[in-house]
Scaffold this active site. Structure first.
Site, PDB file in Angstrom:
ATOM      1  N   GLU A   1      -3.408  12.326  -1.370  1.00  0.00           N
ATOM      2  CA  GLU A   1      -2.395  12.547  -2.951  1.00  0.00           C
ATOM      3  C   GLU A   1      -2.487  11.506  -3.119  1.00  0.00           C
ATOM      4  OE1 GLU A   1      -1.509  15.310  -3.613  1.00  0.00           O
ATOM      5  OE2 GLU A   1      -2.217  16.305  -2.014  1.00  0.00           O
TER       6      GLU A   1
ATOM      7  N   LYS B   1       3.999  16.587   5.640  1.00  0.00           N
ATOM      8  CA  LYS B   1       3.258  16.312   6.281  1.00  0.00           C
ATOM      9  C   LYS B   1       3.390  17.133   8.155  1.00  0.00           C
ATOM     10  CE  LYS B   1       1.732  12.510   3.364  1.00  0.00           C
ATOM     11  NZ  LYS B   1      -0.047  13.338   2.390  1.00  0.00           N
TER      12      LYS B   1
ATOM     13  N   GLU C   1      -1.059  19.896  -2.753  1.00  0.00           N
ATOM     14  CA  GLU C   1       0.126  19.652  -1.673  1.00  0.00           C
ATOM     15  C   GLU C   1       0.610  21.125  -1.788  1.00  0.00           C
ATOM     16  OE1 GLU C   1       2.386  16.847  -2.475  1.00  0.00           O
ATOM     17  OE2 GLU C   1       2.390  15.685  -0.648  1.00  0.00           O
TER      18      GLU C   1
ATOM     19  N   CYS D   1       4.142   8.567  -7.858  1.00  0.00           N
ATOM     20  CA  CYS D   1       2.641   8.395  -8.632  1.00  0.00           C
ATOM     21  C   CYS D   1       2.462   9.472  -9.771  1.00  0.00           C
ATOM     22  CB  CYS D   1       2.075   9.913  -7.920  1.00  0.00           C
ATOM     23  SG  CYS D   1       3.117  11.164  -6.693  1.00  0.00           S
TER      24      CYS D   1
HETATM   25  P1  NAD Z   1      -1.825   2.260  -0.046  1.00  0.00           P
HETATM   26  O1  NAD Z   1      -3.023   3.430  -0.062  1.00  0.00           O
HETATM   27  O2  NAD Z   1      -2.101   0.834   0.223  1.00  0.00           O
HETATM   28  O3  NAD Z   1      -1.595   2.665   1.806  1.00  0.00           O
HETATM   29  C1  NAD Z   1      -1.087   3.698   1.584  1.00  0.00           C
HETATM   30  C2  NAD Z   1      -0.398   4.333   3.077  1.00  0.00           C
HETATM   31  O4  NAD Z   1      -2.356   4.251   3.147  1.00  0.00           O
HETATM   32  C3  NAD Z   1      -0.099   2.518   3.440  1.00  0.00           C
HETATM   33  O5  NAD Z   1       0.282   3.235   5.088  1.00  0.00           O
HETATM   34  C4  NAD Z   1      -1.547   1.936   4.613  1.00  0.00           C
HETATM   35  O6  NAD Z   1      -1.258   1.339   5.815  1.00  0.00           O
HETATM   36  C5  NAD Z   1      -2.508   2.581   4.598  1.00  0.00           C
HETATM   37  N1  NAD Z   1      -3.989   2.710   4.080  1.00  0.00           N
HETATM   38  C6  NAD Z   1      -4.768   1.713   3.588  1.00  0.00           C
HETATM   39  N2  NAD Z   1      -5.634   1.520   3.579  1.00  0.00           N
HETATM   40  C7  NAD Z   1      -5.883   2.273   4.281  1.00  0.00           C
HETATM   41  C8  NAD Z   1      -7.172   2.752   5.117  1.00  0.00           C
HETATM   42  N3  NAD Z   1      -8.501   1.963   4.114  1.00  0.00           N
HETATM   43  N4  NAD Z   1      -7.034   3.730   6.048  1.00  0.00           N
HETATM   44  C9  NAD Z   1      -6.308   4.336   6.345  1.00  0.00           C
HETATM   45  N5  NAD Z   1      -5.194   4.266   5.705  1.00  0.00           N
HETATM   46  C10 NAD Z   1      -5.073   3.093   5.013  1.00  0.00           C
HETATM   47  O7  NAD Z   1      -0.421   2.636  -0.997  1.00  0.00           O
HETATM   48  P2  NAD Z   1       0.365   2.560  -1.343  1.00  0.00           P
HETATM   49  O8  NAD Z   1       0.387   1.305  -2.248  1.00  0.00           O
HETATM   50  O9  NAD Z   1       1.399   2.281  -0.014  1.00  0.00           O
HETATM   51  O10 NAD Z   1       1.366   3.202  -2.225  1.00  0.00           O
HETATM   52  C11 NAD Z   1       0.863   3.523  -3.936  1.00  0.00           C
HETATM   53  C12 NAD Z   1      -0.146   4.094  -3.987  1.00  0.00           C
HETATM   54  O11 NAD Z   1       0.239   5.578  -3.216  1.00  0.00           O
HETATM   55  C13 NAD Z   1      -0.040   4.577  -5.198  1.00  0.00           C
HETATM   56  O12 NAD Z   1      -1.255   4.901  -5.911  1.00  0.00           O
HETATM   57  C14 NAD Z   1       0.452   6.365  -5.899  1.00  0.00           C
HETATM   58  O13 NAD Z   1       0.248   6.325  -6.604  1.00  0.00           O
HETATM   59  C15 NAD Z   1       0.176   7.240  -4.220  1.00  0.00           C
HETATM   60  N6  NAD Z   1       1.036   7.559  -3.864  1.00  0.00           N
HETATM   61  C16 NAD Z   1       0.839   8.940  -4.586  1.00  0.00           C
HETATM   62  C17 NAD Z   1       1.588  10.325  -4.187  1.00  0.00           C
HETATM   63  C18 NAD Z   1       1.185  11.244  -4.261  1.00  0.00           C
HETATM   64  O14 NAD Z   1       1.767  12.348  -3.857  1.00  0.00           O
HETATM   65  N7  NAD Z   1      -0.321  11.637  -5.322  1.00  0.00           N
HETATM   66  C19 NAD Z   1       2.975   9.963  -3.739  1.00  0.00           C
HETATM   67  C20 NAD Z   1       3.606   8.760  -3.680  1.00  0.00           C
HETATM   68  C21 NAD Z   1       2.398   7.601  -3.995  1.00  0.00           C
END
Ligand code: NAD
Length: 492
Positions: A264, A176, A472, A298
């Site tokens: 994503e 990113k 992406e 993911c």
């Molecule tokens: P999460 O959504 O809890 O957190 C991800 C990030 O977002 C963290 O930095 C968190 O602090 C921030 N965040 C959380 N809520 C937010 C809000 N309301 N506003 C702004 N920022 C916020 O996810 P996680 O538990 O860290 O990761 C797991 C998830 O990520 C799974 O669902 C997984 O599938 C997904 N993921 C997707 C990909 C992809 O490329 N599609 C890759 C890796 C992980």
């Protein structure tokens, strides 16, 4: 992408890098807000450091710095080749740090070192890739017009925000950040409160590139800090990787003033196994689908859809293969799978499995657990659950197994979830597998393999349904941060 040699830095050196800092306007400052939790070593449960967040005042300072640099426009005005050269310098500075980034990531996420070492080559490669997009001339394309050539310019929309999760934080962040900078935008990165440390190396790499102070910044914390960033009207583009709940909150904030947005999110990825599939090869694929990134991936296997005539044989082969998975300390090169990222997440996975058991599920988990006190959870297949009970993403090493009678039913089951990120088809008849794959409504489908590697590194990585918004990719992510302007002569 080549496998770098596996060199593991001494533990004392790895542990020295667990000093959290915000990186604002070129200064490294300790975040001042205690969040109340701890980042722990998931192998042992040992506390590494308290979870800290950036204060709202410091987040505001980061936003104001980004806006000031955007308005000054010095970085955006540099010729594309010059920006590309600076990104190359960052890539060259980051490349030798790969083993250290990998070890730091393994130590606090639980992902095994053989994988973090491989995946974190993306950290420096992302800067090379973004430099390549700049050199391809994408910032100024041309098209013929009735009165002469028309310019199609790509310019930075404004300050950008990158938010990443804990499963592969440094590589996701680099992709990113590199593209935002390539686009000419100041960018603020917010790593996950569960795994911020490997992302901090980006500050080292970008300092070497001599960027204006504050062009790249890091703030820390959880959802509240993320919301402050994405709700701020000075921010004009957001790239978010994370879960559905966070994604929805980010989308709602971005909707208010129509920020550009790339989401994503999760997946509940189906693997269709046709009756002519090679059983051993498929069992290998099931093991990889459940254990890559400890199942916290993911594109991990979520629903195993098997032709009814081979379901018993395949389950037996999968149980056998999973029985040989080496589950152990994430810093040991011998481990093929490590512990889950944190205790809270382990409880979530246990709850999800208990829910399946309460709906008739039988667990199949044959992997021996190591003699360690961390968050170890064996890769698990669950049979006997109705497909309607397994629609949601679990984001752990758990998949449900369902049988089908014909291709049409297999495709219906694969397309039954609200997600659409990855998919897999196993069959010895490639043409037939391709035919089935083409009917799966998902961003990508791999046949007879579950590799982390892309089928084509330059192809887009799209998300359907609740798996995200936009796509992406090498060019696609660059474009997220750009506004397009078409300029030409209308009269002579
Ligand atoms: P999460 O959504 O809890 O957190 C991800 C990030 O977002 C963290 O930095 C968190 O602090 C921030 N965040 C959380 N809520 C937010 C809000 N309301 N506003 C702004 N920022 C916020 O996810 P996680 O538990 O860290 O990761 C797991 C998830 O990520 C799974 O669902 C997984 O599938 C997904 N993921 C997707 C990909 C992809 O490329 N599609 C890759 C890796 C992980």
């Amino acid at each position: 992408m080549q496998h770098p040699p596996l060199t593991i830095p001494p533990l004392e050196e790895v542990q020295r890098h667990f000093q959290l800092f915000d990186y604002i306007a070129g200064e490294r400052i300790r975040p001042s807000v205690e969040m109340g939790g701890w980042v722990r070593n998931p192998n042992t449960g040992e506390a590494i450091a308290p979870q800290l967040a950036t204060s709202p005042e410091q987040v505001e300072r980061a936003l104001a710095t980004a806006q000031r640099l955007h308005e000054a426009g010095d970085w955006a005005r540099l010729p594309a080749n010059e920006r590309a050269n600076r990104l190359d310098v960052a890539a060259d500075a980051l490349m030798p740090l790969t083993p250290l980034i990998a070890a730091v990531e393994s130590y606090h996420t639980g992902t095994v070192i053989s994988l973090t070492n491989f995946v974190n080559a993306i950290v420096w490669l992302a800067f090379k890739g973004a430099a390549g997009v700049l050199r391809s001339g994408r910032t100024r394309l041309t098209a013929p017009g009735p009165l002469g050539e028309v310019e199609i310019l790509r310019k930075p929309l404004g300050p950008a925000v990158a938010i990443v999760p804990w499963n592969s934080p440094a590589a996701l962040a680099a992709h990113k950040v590199a593209n935002a900078l390539a686009a000419g935008a100041p960018v603020i990165l917010k790593p996950s409160e569960w795994a911020p440390y490997a992302c901090l190396f980006l500050a080292d790499g970008l300092e070497q590139a001599g960027l204006p102070a504050g062009l790249f910044q890091i703030v820390n914390g959880g959802a509240a800090v993320g919301q402050q960033l994405v709700s701020d009207r000075r921010v004009r583009a957001v790239s978010f990787t994370g879960g559905l709940q966070g994604g929805r909150a980010v989308a709602a904030a971005c909707a208010h003033d129509f920020k550009a947005m790339q989401l994503e999110l999760g997946g509940n990825n189906a693997m269709i196994v046709l009756e002519d599939a090679d059983i051993e090869k498929t069992a290998e694929g099931i093991a990889a689908g459940l254990t890559t990134l400890n199942g916290q991936w993911c594109r991990a296997l979520g629903r195993l859809l098997v032709h009814e005539s081979i379901a018993d044989d395949l389950l037996a082969a999968a149980r056998d293969r999973l029985g040989r998975v080496r589950l152990g300390d994430s810093l040991s090169p011998a481990s093929e799978m490590g512990p889950l990222a944190n205790e809270e997440h382990k409880r979530r996975i246990e709850t999800a499995v208990a829910h399946l058991a309460a709906h008739g599920g039988q667990k199949h988990a044959t992997t021996p657990l190591p003699d360690l006190s961390g968050n170890f959870f064996p890769p698990t297949l669950v049979t006997g659950v109705a497909p309607e009970e397994s629609l949601e993403e679990i984001f752990g090493p758990v998949a449900t197994l369902h049988t089908f009678r014909d291709e049409a039913e297999a495709v219906r089951l694969a397309n039954q979830t609200p997600y659409g990120l990855g998919g897999y088809v196993f069959s010895q008849d490639e043409a037939r597998a391709m035919r089935v794959a083409r009917q799966m409504n998902t961003g990508g489908v791999k046949i007879n393999g579950v590799s982390l590697l892309e089928l084509n590194v330059d192809a887009p990585r799209p998300a359907w349904g609740l798996s995200g918004f936009g796509q992406e990719g090498t060019v696609e992510t660059f474009d997220v941060f750009c506004g397009v302007s078409v300029v030409g002569v209308a009269g002579r």
